[in-house]
Structure formats: structure tokens, C-alpha cells
Design an enzyme around this catalytic site. Sequence first.
Site, PDB file in Angstrom:
ATOM      1  N   HIS A 314       0.655  -1.434  -0.191  1.00  0.00           N
ATOM      2  CA  HIS A 314       0.176  -0.011   0.034  1.00  0.00           C
ATOM      3  C   HIS A 314       0.978   1.205  -0.122  1.00  0.00           C
ATOM      4  O   HIS A 314       2.018   1.268   0.769  1.00  0.00           O
ATOM      5  CB  HIS A 314      -1.120  -0.137   1.703  1.00  0.00           C
ATOM      6  N   ASP A 372      -8.047  -5.626   0.267  1.00  0.00           N
ATOM      7  CA  ASP A 372      -8.394  -6.096  -1.352  1.00  0.00           C
ATOM      8  C   ASP A 372      -8.056  -7.762  -0.939  1.00  0.00           C
ATOM      9  O   ASP A 372      -8.764  -8.315  -1.494  1.00  0.00           O
ATOM     10  CB  ASP A 372      -8.282  -5.616  -2.310  1.00  0.00           C
TER      11      ASP A 372
HETATM   12  N1  CMC Z   1       3.843  -7.760  -4.852  1.00  0.00           N
HETATM   13  C1  CMC Z   1       5.484  -7.492  -5.183  1.00  0.00           C
HETATM   14  N2  CMC Z   1       6.308  -6.538  -4.606  1.00  0.00           N
HETATM   15  C2  CMC Z   1       5.650  -5.525  -4.429  1.00  0.00           C
HETATM   16  C3  CMC Z   1       4.207  -5.512  -3.951  1.00  0.00           C
HETATM   17  C4  CMC Z   1       3.441  -6.853  -4.235  1.00  0.00           C
HETATM   18  N3  CMC Z   1       2.254  -6.418  -4.551  1.00  0.00           N
HETATM   19  N4  CMC Z   1       4.386  -3.902  -3.561  1.00  0.00           N
HETATM   20  C5  CMC Z   1       5.055  -3.252  -3.766  1.00  0.00           C
HETATM   21  N5  CMC Z   1       6.030  -4.258  -4.419  1.00  0.00           N
HETATM   22  C6  CMC Z   1       7.494  -3.595  -4.884  1.00  0.00           C
HETATM   23  C7  CMC Z   1       7.697  -2.124  -6.052  1.00  0.00           C
HETATM   24  O1  CMC Z   1       7.925  -3.962  -7.228  1.00  0.00           O
HETATM   25  C8  CMC Z   1       8.526  -2.070  -5.348  1.00  0.00           C
HETATM   26  O2  CMC Z   1      10.027  -2.317  -5.624  1.00  0.00           O
HETATM   27  P1  CMC Z   1      11.579  -1.392  -5.961  1.00  0.00           P
HETATM   28  O3  CMC Z   1      11.329  -0.626  -4.493  1.00  0.00           O
HETATM   29  O4  CMC Z   1      12.319  -2.585  -5.875  1.00  0.00           O
HETATM   30  O5  CMC Z   1      11.440  -0.733  -7.091  1.00  0.00           O
HETATM   31  C9  CMC Z   1       8.244  -0.914  -3.570  1.00  0.00           C
HETATM   32  O6  CMC Z   1       7.729  -2.593  -3.205  1.00  0.00           O
HETATM   33  C10 CMC Z   1       7.462  -0.762  -3.118  1.00  0.00           C
HETATM   34  O7  CMC Z   1       6.498  -0.410  -4.630  1.00  0.00           O
HETATM   35  P2  CMC Z   1       5.431   0.561  -5.701  1.00  0.00           P
HETATM   36  O8  CMC Z   1       5.209   0.043  -6.647  1.00  0.00           O
HETATM   37  O9  CMC Z   1       6.930   1.848  -6.255  1.00  0.00           O
HETATM   38  O10 CMC Z   1       4.986   1.053  -4.310  1.00  0.00           O
HETATM   39  P3  CMC Z   1       3.533   1.712  -4.238  1.00  0.00           P
HETATM   40  O11 CMC Z   1       3.088   3.011  -3.384  1.00  0.00           O
HETATM   41  O12 CMC Z   1       3.641   2.771  -5.784  1.00  0.00           O
HETATM   42  O13 CMC Z   1       2.107   1.442  -4.447  1.00  0.00           O
HETATM   43  C11 CMC Z   1       0.615   0.023  -4.797  1.00  0.00           C
HETATM   44  C12 CMC Z   1       1.331   0.643  -3.709  1.00  0.00           C
HETATM   45  C13 CMC Z   1      -0.949  -0.687  -3.610  1.00  0.00           C
HETATM   46  C14 CMC Z   1       0.351   0.294  -6.131  1.00  0.00           C
HETATM   47  C15 CMC Z   1       1.450  -1.303  -4.475  1.00  0.00           C
HETATM   48  O14 CMC Z   1       1.874  -2.076  -3.784  1.00  0.00           O
HETATM   49  C16 CMC Z   1       0.793  -2.833  -5.743  1.00  0.00           C
HETATM   50  O15 CMC Z   1       0.744  -3.023  -6.524  1.00  0.00           O
HETATM   51  N6  CMC Z   1      -0.025  -3.724  -5.325  1.00  0.00           N
HETATM   52  C17 CMC Z   1      -0.691  -4.740  -5.389  1.00  0.00           C
HETATM   53  C18 CMC Z   1      -1.868  -4.432  -5.827  1.00  0.00           C
HETATM   54  C19 CMC Z   1      -2.830  -4.019  -4.999  1.00  0.00           C
HETATM   55  O16 CMC Z   1      -2.594  -4.752  -3.611  1.00  0.00           O
HETATM   56  N7  CMC Z   1      -3.787  -3.096  -4.694  1.00  0.00           N
HETATM   57  C20 CMC Z   1      -4.901  -2.329  -3.889  1.00  0.00           C
HETATM   58  C21 CMC Z   1      -4.525  -1.597  -3.064  1.00  0.00           C
HETATM   59  S1  CMC Z   1      -4.991  -0.965  -1.243  1.00  0.00           S
HETATM   60  C22 CMC Z   1      -7.065  -0.795  -2.251  1.00  0.00           C
HETATM   61  C23 CMC Z   1      -6.637   0.309  -2.917  1.00  0.00           C
HETATM   62  O17 CMC Z   1      -5.850   1.088  -3.218  1.00  0.00           O
HETATM   63  O18 CMC Z   1      -7.344   1.106  -3.440  1.00  0.00           O
END
Ligand code: CMC
Length: 437
Positions: A314, A372
Site C-alpha cells: 500500500h 483487498d
Molecule cells: N508484490 C511484489 N512487490 C511489490 C508489491 C507487490 N504487491 N507491491 C510493491 N512491491 C514492491 C515494488 O516492486 C517496489 O520495489 P522496488 O522498490 O524494488 O522497486 C516496492 O515494493 C515499492 O512499491 P511501489 O510500487 O513503488 O509502491 P507504490 O506505493 O507505488 O504502490 C501499490 C502501492 C498498492 C500500487 C502496490 O503495492 C501494488 O501494486 N500492490 C498490488 C495491487 C494491490 O493490492 N492494490 C490495492 C491497494 S489497497 C486498495 C486500494 O487502494 O484500492
Amino acid sequence: MTNDKKSPSDTFTIIDNATGKSFDLPVIHGTTGPRVVDIRKFYADTGCFTYDPGFTSTGSCESKVTFIDGDKGILLHRGYPIEQLAENSSFLEVAYLLLFGNLPDQAQMKQFDHDITYHSMLNEQILRFYSGFRRDAHPMAISCGIVGALSAFYHDSLDFTDDFQRIVAETRLIAKMPTIVANAYKYSIGQPFTYPRNDLDYAANFLQMMFSVPCETYTVNPVLARAMNRILILHADHEQNASTSTVRLAGSSGANPFACIAAGIASLWGPSHGGANEAVLNMLMQIGSKDRVPEFVERAKDKDDPFRLMGFGHRVYKNFDPRAKIMEKTCHEVLDDLGIHNEPLLQIAMELERIALQDDYFIEKKLYPNVDFYSGIIFRAMGIPTSMFTALFALARTTGWVAQWLEMITDPEMKIGRPRQLYTGATQRDYVPIGKR
Ligand code: CMC
């Protein structure tokens, strides 16, 4: 922004190494949360833009609706912890709280309940819109289209500068959303639309519209209605996420409320946001069995593999998502009540959570199950098809979107949203006729 939140002694000084000049930026204090550096005059004073793609360090507005402390796993609506609201409140009580700032007294609750209940039917002509969609259209596509179309039907509530019209629009949106979403489902399976029932509460009525058919009496299972009520509360609002920011940005141009909420639905649909609940279930099915969990955990860690653990991570929560804990508890309650023991997807989910939470990659990156992660398993147990999951999220979040839109539209400091950019394209050049290129 009121001046009392600024203290003349609290400033943030930056030095421009290119010119040697220093700038004192005012610091603003909210009622809780980190200090906020006011950069509204930054460009005028320094001639520089700030650069923050994804808004990881940028506050886009002042808000009194929802507070999140992502390090401590705290979520408050108007000051009330989500755990207390999920345990004790009805969804409409939380909706009232989000919209008006305080919990209602009995008379206020009765009136609000009445207003929502008596606006839940759709203009009959709107029902004809559904038949324009393919039967296999995604419910989010249908919901987005129908909500956008509301502005073509309710001309008497489009003028957001009129206090009364604003209230009517807000009531219509919250009241009609369950009907719109349930109709999308009924249409997809070829059953007749079910009309709302005024003797049922918001969550029970939604289940009734989803699952009743005209040829028999439908009795709402109270455990499922309670679970649905709780799920709706858990999704009601979440401060300035992508879809809420979309609603605010759309509204900042003066677009009508129905158009703004349709924009929010579109933004929510993506798998990084509300679409994750659908993606989680698809992922659990793809994993297929507990023994394959380690393989998928390894894939999620592999930078060259686009696979991510859906329902994990998140932007704000870096400890745990308090909604996920309540969701997990609700999931067990629902499965127990329905007599579903050893649900394979739940077993896979629990194994995934167990392994991921012990894995250095997830620990270091502070990736925990989010809201989720468990919701899809509950929806599935209730008989709700996977494609409907995100539409249910949209139904619940409409309340938050409306509350945030109302706050924005009545904020005297509201301006049209207009970010700037870091331009890295070609500099000025002359047009060359096509034959000479
Ligand atoms: N699985 C594997 N690696 C992950 C994941 C994951 N679910 N989420 C983040 N990472 C890694 C990512 O690759 C990055 O690694 P690095 O620093 O080496 O590049 C690091 O963790 C930080 O992630 P980010 O994508 O830069 O973080 P963000 O804040 O931009 O993204 C997120 C947050 C929720 C989009 C992401 O964690 C994600 O895609 N999660 C899976 C989708 C999901 O469950 N979304 C629902 C969110 S909660 C409900 C809502 O908002 O509607």
C-alpha cells in the site's frame, strides 16, 4: 487554509545552490499528522517547480474527512477509528458521519435513512440503457456509463452552487448506487431487474437486489447482511487515493457531481487500486494449490517478472492495513456461518500471507496484506461473481467520493486542479513539409 495553522516561527528553509539564495517556506500544522510545507508560492518566489510524480510527498488539499497514519496502521473517519465503526455502526450512519462531520442523533439518522431509502429507484428510462450493453460487459463499464448518464436524467440537481441541489445529488448518488450495481449483475445473467425494498437496510437491500427473483420470496441471511454492512464501511473512504483525487480533480473544473463520480469509478477500476480485489481472486485461482505458493512468492520478488502479489502493499500503510485485519475476521465469520470449511482459496490466501510475512523482501519493503486481500473470498462465498467485486468497492466508495467532493466544492480556497510538469521533449523546431522529411 486558515492562518492559525501556520506558526511564524515554524518555517522550512531551502537553499538554491545555483544562486546561493535561501527561501523560508511556511509550515502548516494539521490537527494531527506530519508537518506540511506550504509551497503554494514556491514557483512565484523561486521560479522552480517541485517534481513529485505519483504525489508521494504532496498534499493536494485540506481535508477534515479521513486521517491515516500509515506507520501505525491507523484509519480514522472524522476522528473515529475504523475498528469501532466497523463493529458498531451501520453503513448509512458512517455515510452520514463522512458527509456531515458528526455521528447523527436518532432524529437525524431517521431522516437520512428515509432520504436515502426513498431515492433508491432509478428513473425507469435508465433501465433501457442496460440493454445497450453486451451481456458480458464488465459491471464497472456499465456502472461508469450509467452513473455518467445520471446527469442526463436529473437536471434538477446539477447546479452544485445551489445548497439544495447539492444535497439532492449526493442523496441520489448514494441511494441509487446499489440499484445500479445490482442491475449490472442481473443484466449479465439475464434475470429481471429487482426493485429496491424500503423495509430493508442499505446492505440487506443490496443483497436482496442481487439475489432475489420475482418467483419466490427472498429472505436475507442476517450474517451475510452484517458482513456486507461491514465490508461497505471498510471501503467507504480512504482520503486522497487515486479515485478520490480523480473525483476532486474532475470536480475542480466545475463538472457536475454525477460526471465526477463516474470519473472516480473509472479510476477505481485499475488493478493497482479497486480492481485489486478481482485480481486477488484471479491470482489465488492461478496459484491453484498451497504447495505452489512459494513459487509465486519467488515470482513476485523477481524484478524481471511482471507478477506482483495482488492484495499486498500500500502506498500509505507501511505497517499493516487495519481494514485487512477486520476483513480477515469477517471472512472467517462468513465461511463459518455458511458451513464452508477448508475453502481452498482461503487456504492458499492464508499460506501466501504466512510465507510472505516471513520473507525478507516483503518485510524490508513493508508489504502487508491490504483491504483487498480477503474481501474477494468473502464475496465469492456470498455467491458474488469475481467481475462484480470492484463494482461493490465503487458502491461503497461513492459515499467517500461524495463527501470529499462536497468538502472541495464548499472550500473557499478551491481552485481548479492544474499540476505542472518536468518537460523533457524536443525544444522548439521548425515544421518540415512531409516530402522533405
Ligand atoms: N508484490 C511484489 N512487490 C511489490 C508489491 C507487490 N504487491 N507491491 C510493491 N512491491 C514492491 C515494488 O516492486 C517496489 O520495489 P522496488 O522498490 O524494488 O522497486 C516496492 O515494493 C515499492 O512499491 P511501489 O510500487 O513503488 O509502491 P507504490 O506505493 O507505488 O504502490 C501499490 C502501492 C498498492 C500500487 C502496490 O503495492 C501494488 O501494486 N500492490 C498490488 C495491487 C494491490 O493490492 N492494490 C490495492 C491497494 S489497497 C486498495 C486500494 O487502494 O484500492
